[in-house]
Design a protein around this motif. Sequence first.
Motif, PDB file in Angstrom:
ATOM      1  N   UNK A 288       0.835  -1.213   0.000  1.00 22.77           N
ATOM      2  CA  UNK A 288       0.000   0.000   0.000  1.00 22.77           C
ATOM      3  C   UNK A 288       0.867   1.260   0.000  1.00 22.77           C
ATOM      4  N   UNK A 289       2.073   1.142   0.580  1.00 25.44           N
ATOM      5  CA  UNK A 289       2.960   2.320   0.642  1.00 25.44           C
ATOM      6  C   UNK A 289       3.411   2.778  -0.744  1.00 25.44           C
ATOM      7  N   UNK A 290       3.232   1.916  -1.732  1.00 24.73           N
ATOM      8  CA  UNK A 290       3.634   2.285  -3.096  1.00 24.73           C
ATOM      9  C   UNK A 290       2.544   3.036  -3.857  1.00 24.73           C
ATOM     10  N   UNK A 291       1.448   3.337  -3.152  1.00 29.35           N
ATOM     11  CA  UNK A 291       0.335   4.017  -3.831  1.00 29.35           C
ATOM     12  C   UNK A 291      -0.220   5.132  -2.959  1.00 29.35           C
ATOM     13  N   UNK A 301      -2.243   6.520  -7.713  1.00 32.06           N
ATOM     14  CA  UNK A 301      -1.021   6.835  -8.453  1.00 32.06           C
ATOM     15  C   UNK A 301       0.125   6.146  -7.728  1.00 32.06           C
ATOM     16  N   UNK A 302       1.235   5.971  -8.418  1.00 27.63           N
ATOM     17  CA  UNK A 302       2.312   5.200  -7.780  1.00 27.63           C
ATOM     18  C   UNK A 302       3.275   6.106  -7.017  1.00 27.63           C
ATOM     19  N   UNK A 310       1.361   9.801 -11.443  1.00 27.52           N
ATOM     20  CA  UNK A 310       0.058   9.299 -11.905  1.00 27.52           C
ATOM     21  C   UNK A 310       0.211   8.886 -13.370  1.00 27.52           C
ATOM     22  N   UNK A 311      -0.745   8.121 -13.859  1.00 29.15           N
ATOM     23  CA  UNK A 311      -0.709   7.782 -15.285  1.00 29.15           C
ATOM     24  C   UNK A 311      -0.975   9.037 -16.107  1.00 29.15           C
TER      25      UNK A 311
END
Length: 352
Positions: A288-291, A301-302, A310-311
């Motif tokens: 979850x820490x990667x988002x 977003x990453x 974000x994309x």
Amino acid sequence: MSNFKWTFHNKGGRRYVKTNYDCCAADGSMRQQWKHAVIVVCVIFIILNISLYSNTIAWSDLNMNNIIYEDSIKFRKLLEQDQFSEKFHPVGTKRRFPQCIIFGVRKCGTRALLEFIGLHPQVQNAEHEMHFFDEDEKYNLGLEWYRKQMPYSYPEQITVEKSPRYFITEKVPERISIMNSTIKLIVVLRNPTTRVLSDYTQVYYNKLAKGVTFQKIEELVIDPYTGEINTDYKAVRISIYHHHFERWLRVFKREQILIVDGDNLILDPVSEIKHVESFLGLEHYITQDNFYFNKTRGFFCKKQGSMEKCLGATKGRPHPGTHPSVIRKLNKFFKPHNEKLFKMINRTFKWS
Ligand SMILES: Nc1ncnc2c1ncn2[C@@H]1O[C@H](COP(=O)(O)OS(=O)(=O)O)[C@@H](OP(=O)(O)O)[C@H]1O
């Protein structure tokens, strides 16, 4: 050195400067020093060249992921220049064939999946869609050309490429199997009705950017003569998943194909990525820490260290309003097709 002298003299009215360099050969010390200096410079030059060409220069401070995700446009451009990256890449890396391909489906979240799994240190992503197996001009360039388009990776890393059009292109499964019949394959599936709307949205915005007016979605989706769903509309045909999936299962074993739930990827990316990590035989690394949830975009977003991304703006645009009766018709139309797919893949989705 103490013998070295400058002398000035006139010749034909011009002033010349002369040194007694030649005279130093008398004791040999000066010439010896020059010789040594030239030899040392030559040796350094040769070693440097050998190092560059055999790629043995240790760019230890350049971590592979940092290179690929480095936001510096300047560095990206350098990497993209074949000549540069052929010579300069981290020690021990090579370009390898993908061990995993995300082969579809268009507008189901393939970019999000690729970006998110790319957070894993053991994954290297091909940045652009390759379209190697679906475009004859590229396929005819040969597998070696394809390999050279791949990013550099360490031996323990997995190279992943995604080209959503592979899913619907007839020749692709066979062609991939010729390259590697045991390759791992991933397909992202999304509610087929939502996918149609997303597909329409993409084309709608492309036309808008070109100043071209585009038909309303209702006019494309509904056959004006029968009032039924227009199966000639490509966006509808792509969403009849079992038609395409069947071709893949003729060539590959079901266990070779992981199906990612594209609707859940939007809501809970971590849980979908965990499935992907397991499928690829990777340790669970992405958490979850990667988002983070970006309220403006309405999507996850990453996040990696201080980097947040974000994309692109073409992902997650609002879909043009569609009459509820059209949505109902689409859902009804896809229902039996979905049932066929569920049987085929041995899995169900709550799609209507
Ligand atoms: N995290 C995140 N951020 C933004 N968008 C996300 C995300 N996760 C999934 N999606 C959904 O991805 C949809 C685009 O799918 P693809 O990347 O497969 O599109 S494409 O075929 O490569 O053009 C895109 O469809 P649209 O909403 O219709 O634009 C998104 O809904």
